[in-house]
Design a protein around this motif. Sequence first.
Motif, short mmCIF file in Angstrom:
data_model
loop_
_atom_site.label_atom_id
_atom_site.label_comp_id
_atom_site.label_asym_id
_atom_site.label_seq_id
_atom_site.Cartn_x
_atom_site.Cartn_y
_atom_site.Cartn_z
N MET A 1 92.52 36.51 72.96
CA MET A 1 91.69 36.46 74.16
C MET A 1 90.77 35.24 74.15
O MET A 1 90.54 34.62 75.19
N VAL A 2 90.26 34.88 72.99
CA VAL A 2 89.39 33.70 72.89
C VAL A 2 90.17 32.44 73.25
O VAL A 2 89.72 31.61 74.04
N GLY B 1 90.20 42.49 65.83
CA GLY B 1 89.38 43.65 66.16
C GLY B 1 89.29 44.66 65.03
O GLY B 1 88.22 45.20 64.74
N ALA B 2 90.42 44.91 64.36
CA ALA B 2 90.42 45.85 63.24
C ALA B 2 89.56 45.33 62.09
O ALA B 2 88.81 46.10 61.46
N LEU B 3 89.65 44.04 61.80
CA LEU B 3 88.83 43.47 60.73
C LEU B 3 87.35 43.60 61.05
O LEU B 3 86.53 43.90 60.16
N VAL B 4 86.98 43.39 62.29
CA VAL B 4 85.57 43.51 62.68
C VAL B 4 85.09 44.94 62.51
O VAL B 4 84.02 45.19 61.93
N LEU B 5 85.85 45.90 63.01
CA LEU B 5 85.42 47.30 62.93
C LEU B 5 85.34 47.77 61.48
O LEU B 5 84.38 48.47 61.10
N LEU C 1 82.95 40.79 69.74
CA LEU C 1 83.84 40.18 68.74
C LEU C 1 83.11 39.07 68.00
O LEU C 1 83.23 38.96 66.77
N LEU C 2 82.35 38.26 68.72
CA LEU C 2 81.61 37.17 68.06
C LEU C 2 80.56 37.73 67.10
O LEU C 2 80.44 37.27 65.96
#
Length: 598
Positions: A192-193, A384-388, A433-434
């Motif tokens: 998306m980025v 997204g998974a890494l962030v969560l 995300l950021l």
Amino acid sequence: MIIAPTRLALIRAGIVVAVVAVLAVETLSLFDALHRASVAVLWLLGLGFAVVALRRARPAWRPFWRDLGRLERSMVVALGGFFLADLVVALVAPPNNFDSQTYHLPKIEHWAAHGNVDFYPTIADRQLAMAPGAEYLLLHLRLLTGGDALYNLVQLAAGVGGALIASRITAQLGGARRAQLVAALVFGTAPMVLLEATSTQTDLVVALWVGAVATLVLDELHRRTPWPAALLIAAAAGLTLLTKATGLLAAGPLVAVWCVAQVRRGAVRGVLCGLAVVAGMALLSGPYLWRVQTTYDHPLGPGHLRDSISMQRHDPAAVLVNALRITETALQTPLGPVGSGAIKGVAGLLGVDPSDRDITYWGATYPYRSWPPDEDRVSFPIQGALVLLGAAVLLFRRGGPRLYAGVFWFAVLAYVVTVKWQPWGNRLILFLLLLGAPLAALWVDALLANRRRVVSWTMTGVLAVGALAGAAAVSVGWPRRLVGQDNIFTTPELEQRFVRRPGWQQDYTTAAAAMRAAGAHRIGLLQGYNTWEYPWWVLLPDRDFVSLQSLQPDMPAAPIDSVDAVLCIDPPKGCAFYLPPSWPGGTAGTVTWAVRPR
């Protein structure tokens, strides 16, 4: 000691440039003086200051590269390659985002034509009520260049800036160089980025300002904030509000943490910090919010627009279902919405309709396929998974990142409580995300350093898969792709503008030719809520366009006898209701036109 001083200087410079741009727009608008000459003088002066500043900044690039390891160099090359490819796309492809055709870009043309940013009659009230911060920046490019050739560069700059901010926040949280590069990689390779970085959407811009608030606040948690730093935080918060109000769901808690830290060093100082933020928001966003308030009796716009986005239910069951849907859509893989069945089952047990209008954008139904890569909906499952996971682990780990992780989760909760699920919601959470990328990086870096090779190599593979998803977005992402059918190099510019609705191109060009043949200069528009207005400004430059409809209570539409011709973008029977039968004209598909008899 200042952490990452070069990155901090770039962040400060970006805030100052944006503040000057916004204040210039509002000030010149007061005198109907938003024209090329006035803006050019402003930027010539700014260029002089920039040259002086750059002479003082001499980053040591060679030692930086020489000291990198193999994995670190790979990350730098990958990020540089992706953003370089995005630069090519941004310069070659014309703006063709769907929302931009409807409301982001038409309002810039109205501003340029009127010389001010005052409201005007229109049926597309999103042109007026949606926050204009990113469009103010685009307006400067429009006035300086006379067109939209450089528009995509604003979001590209925000994407690059977001990667730099993610890396600096990681450093502030104690991450070493590799962790900082991982943070930039996690953010910068998200599909998306990379797709939004070549568009005229606004989500990367608001993510940039939220990230700026975060990194500036982290600098000030353990000292008495000097007033220049306080003003920068206030400015970043004001730019967030002016660009997209959802950014305040994260910027607000960050500012609150900062003010509490200042209160511990003196109650008066904490109050003054809070007042500085309010003043910054009022200075930058006040004029726009006042126009919205006086037009719609609410600072966030008309009720139907607010209700289409904001949650109408806030009970725990509805919020949980909303959170699950948002998470599933963001983490969706190429296999499709495989987890949607379980979410529907949970919703059924809780007595919640997963497509209930009170928790779902109007007209949308859950689930929705968010892959393949499309700028309006693409998921980012790896990133997204890494962030969560990283945010969850660090929330329960003693140490510096714990407070930051808590603020991140508070922002996530605030988002799922206030914003409805929508098919294109993945782009709205880019600011999360950021903020989460540094947490992912700290956790990932620890695994990369694990003595067990299987752990470190597995995590390296995960990062590589995430980068491959970014490569897919850059190369074949829609609607601007480097290779394949309808790529930006082989597709004519006008076709690229209509790539979302190719069937409309002939309709618009035929009607535009009729307007030119008739010599029409003042043209009235009859449109639907999602009609593309911007192509008329491109196809018929130097014409005056006015709306023959208005959703603004105190702004009547232009009378039909005040225009030379009418363009109606609607089924012919609907247009016949408005058009005088004595006016000759024609129809081409979805467009009907009529010309005043001479």
